[in-house]
Write a protein that holds these residues in place. Structure first.
Motif, PDB file in Angstrom:
ATOM      1  N   GLY A  41      15.269 -23.936 -21.761  1.00  0.00           N
ATOM      2  CA  GLY A  41      14.697 -25.085 -21.092  1.00  0.00           C
ATOM      3  C   GLY A  41      13.658 -24.609 -20.095  1.00  0.00           C
ATOM      4  O   GLY A  41      13.251 -23.443 -20.099  1.00  0.00           O
ATOM      5  N   ILE A  51      14.744 -28.942 -17.011  1.00  0.00           N
ATOM      6  CA  ILE A  51      14.591 -29.670 -18.268  1.00  0.00           C
ATOM      7  C   ILE A  51      15.272 -28.866 -19.369  1.00  0.00           C
ATOM      8  O   ILE A  51      14.890 -27.722 -19.647  1.00  0.00           O
ATOM      9  N   ARG A  52      16.284 -29.437 -19.975  1.00  0.00           N
ATOM     10  CA  ARG A  52      17.003 -28.735 -21.034  1.00  0.00           C
ATOM     11  C   ARG A  52      16.187 -28.713 -22.317  1.00  0.00           C
ATOM     12  O   ARG A  52      15.243 -29.486 -22.505  1.00  0.00           O
ATOM     13  N   GLU A  62      16.639 -29.696 -25.332  1.00  0.00           N
ATOM     14  CA  GLU A  62      16.528 -30.925 -26.119  1.00  0.00           C
ATOM     15  C   GLU A  62      15.651 -31.980 -25.451  1.00  0.00           C
ATOM     16  O   GLU A  62      15.244 -32.948 -26.084  1.00  0.00           O
ATOM     17  N   GLN A  63      15.366 -31.799 -24.155  1.00  0.00           N
ATOM     18  CA  GLN A  63      14.492 -32.729 -23.438  1.00  0.00           C
ATOM     19  C   GLN A  63      13.030 -32.301 -23.470  1.00  0.00           C
ATOM     20  O   GLN A  63      12.148 -33.109 -23.153  1.00  0.00           O
ATOM     21  N   ARG A 111      10.252 -34.292 -25.229  1.00  0.00           N
ATOM     22  CA  ARG A 111       9.727 -35.496 -24.567  1.00  0.00           C
ATOM     23  C   ARG A 111       8.873 -35.149 -23.343  1.00  0.00           C
ATOM     24  O   ARG A 111       8.355 -36.047 -22.688  1.00  0.00           O
ATOM     25  N   PHE A 112       8.738 -33.859 -23.057  1.00  0.00           N
ATOM     26  CA  PHE A 112       7.926 -33.406 -21.929  1.00  0.00           C
ATOM     27  C   PHE A 112       6.528 -33.115 -22.475  1.00  0.00           C
ATOM     28  O   PHE A 112       6.197 -31.991 -22.830  1.00  0.00           O
ATOM     29  N   ASP A 149       2.913 -34.902 -18.878  1.00  0.00           N
ATOM     30  CA  ASP A 149       3.939 -34.352 -17.982  1.00  0.00           C
ATOM     31  C   ASP A 149       3.586 -32.928 -17.558  1.00  0.00           C
ATOM     32  O   ASP A 149       3.728 -32.557 -16.389  1.00  0.00           O
TER      33      ASP A 149
END
Length: 245
Positions: free
Chosen positions: A54, A67-68, A70-71, A74-75, A79
């Motif tokens: 992350g 921010i992991r 899997e996130q 979406r970054f 962002d």
């Protein structure tokens, strides 16, 4: 036929008395070849091939953003531009900032992200008596009882600004960086652990050597130098603090 490889099997040839004398003199030391070769190769494989990286970053006085893996999908570009703008503004002024890839071993362990997985084993080995006892002996701090842990990767464009780890009230006594950068890591690639005096001069720097454990008493002014765009991806480490509570 050889037996199973222990992730944190300590090199029996270490001169602990000499290392302890170095730490007593400078409040910091780099222990090279801290693990046996097979164990170091295993940990490097975990970090380089099996870690879902992350992102951790901070700009200014706000709380760090984590921010992991899997996130990260979406970054997006907006962002990242916002993050880079905030970090740039902080560093052009007098604020603190950092950015690096990470996997939080303690949160993963407590949150059961992958129960019983290899990253849980890494944290357990860091907190097991052989490794804890080595650190106690080198630092002459017999009251150390546990360690935090996070896996880190400083990729091109990432760094850790000057700070001193002053949270001693939380039990932080000794910061550690267990490095697994490749042997061919050049000084020009950055990622060095740097120590600074009150005038801003660099008084010592540790190369991120493969299988080298850096220990330093906190608080102490330090930073991790910027990794430039031409550097390879490979500045792997496990870091955090040994604590007395």
């Amino acid at each position: 036929m050889t037996g199973p490889i222990k992730l944190f099997e300590i090199n029996p040839a270490l001169d602990v008395a000499r290392l302890a004398a170095d730490f007593a003199r400078n409040r910091r030391v780099q222990i090279r070849d801290v693990l046996i070769d097979a164990a170091a190769a295993t940990v490097h494989r975990v970090l380089s091939r099996e870690t879902p990286w992350g992102l951790a970053w901070q700009a200014g006085e706000g709380r760090p953003t984590q921010i992991r893996r899997e996130q990260l999908a979406r970054f997006g570009g907006a962002d990242r531009a916002k993050m880079e703008g905030a970090i740039g503004a902080a560093m052009r002024g007098s604020d603190y900032a950092f950015a690096y890839m990470h996997y939080h071993l303690v949160e993963a362990y407590l949150g059961k992200w992958n129960p019983g997985g290899v990253h849980d084993l890494l944290l357990e080995h860091i907190n097991d008596e052989p490794f804890l006892e080595l650190v106690r002996r080198v630092t002459a701090m017999p009251d150390l009882v546990k360690a935090d842990g996070q896996a880190t990767l400083y990729a091109p464009g990432q760094f850790l600004a000057l700070h001193d780890d002053s949270h001693v009230a939380e039990g932080w006594r000794v910061a550690y960086v267990l490095n697994f950068a490749p042997d061919e890591w050049r000084p020009e690639y950055g990622g060095y652990l740097l120590f600074h005096d009150a005038d801003g001069d660099i008084v010592q720097g540790f190369k991120p050597r493969f299988n080298a454990l850096n220990l330093f008493a906190v608080p102490q002014k330090h930073s991790v130098s910027y990794v430039p765009p031409f550097a390879p991806v490979g500045r792997f480490a496990i870091t955090r603090w040994f604590r007395d509570r």
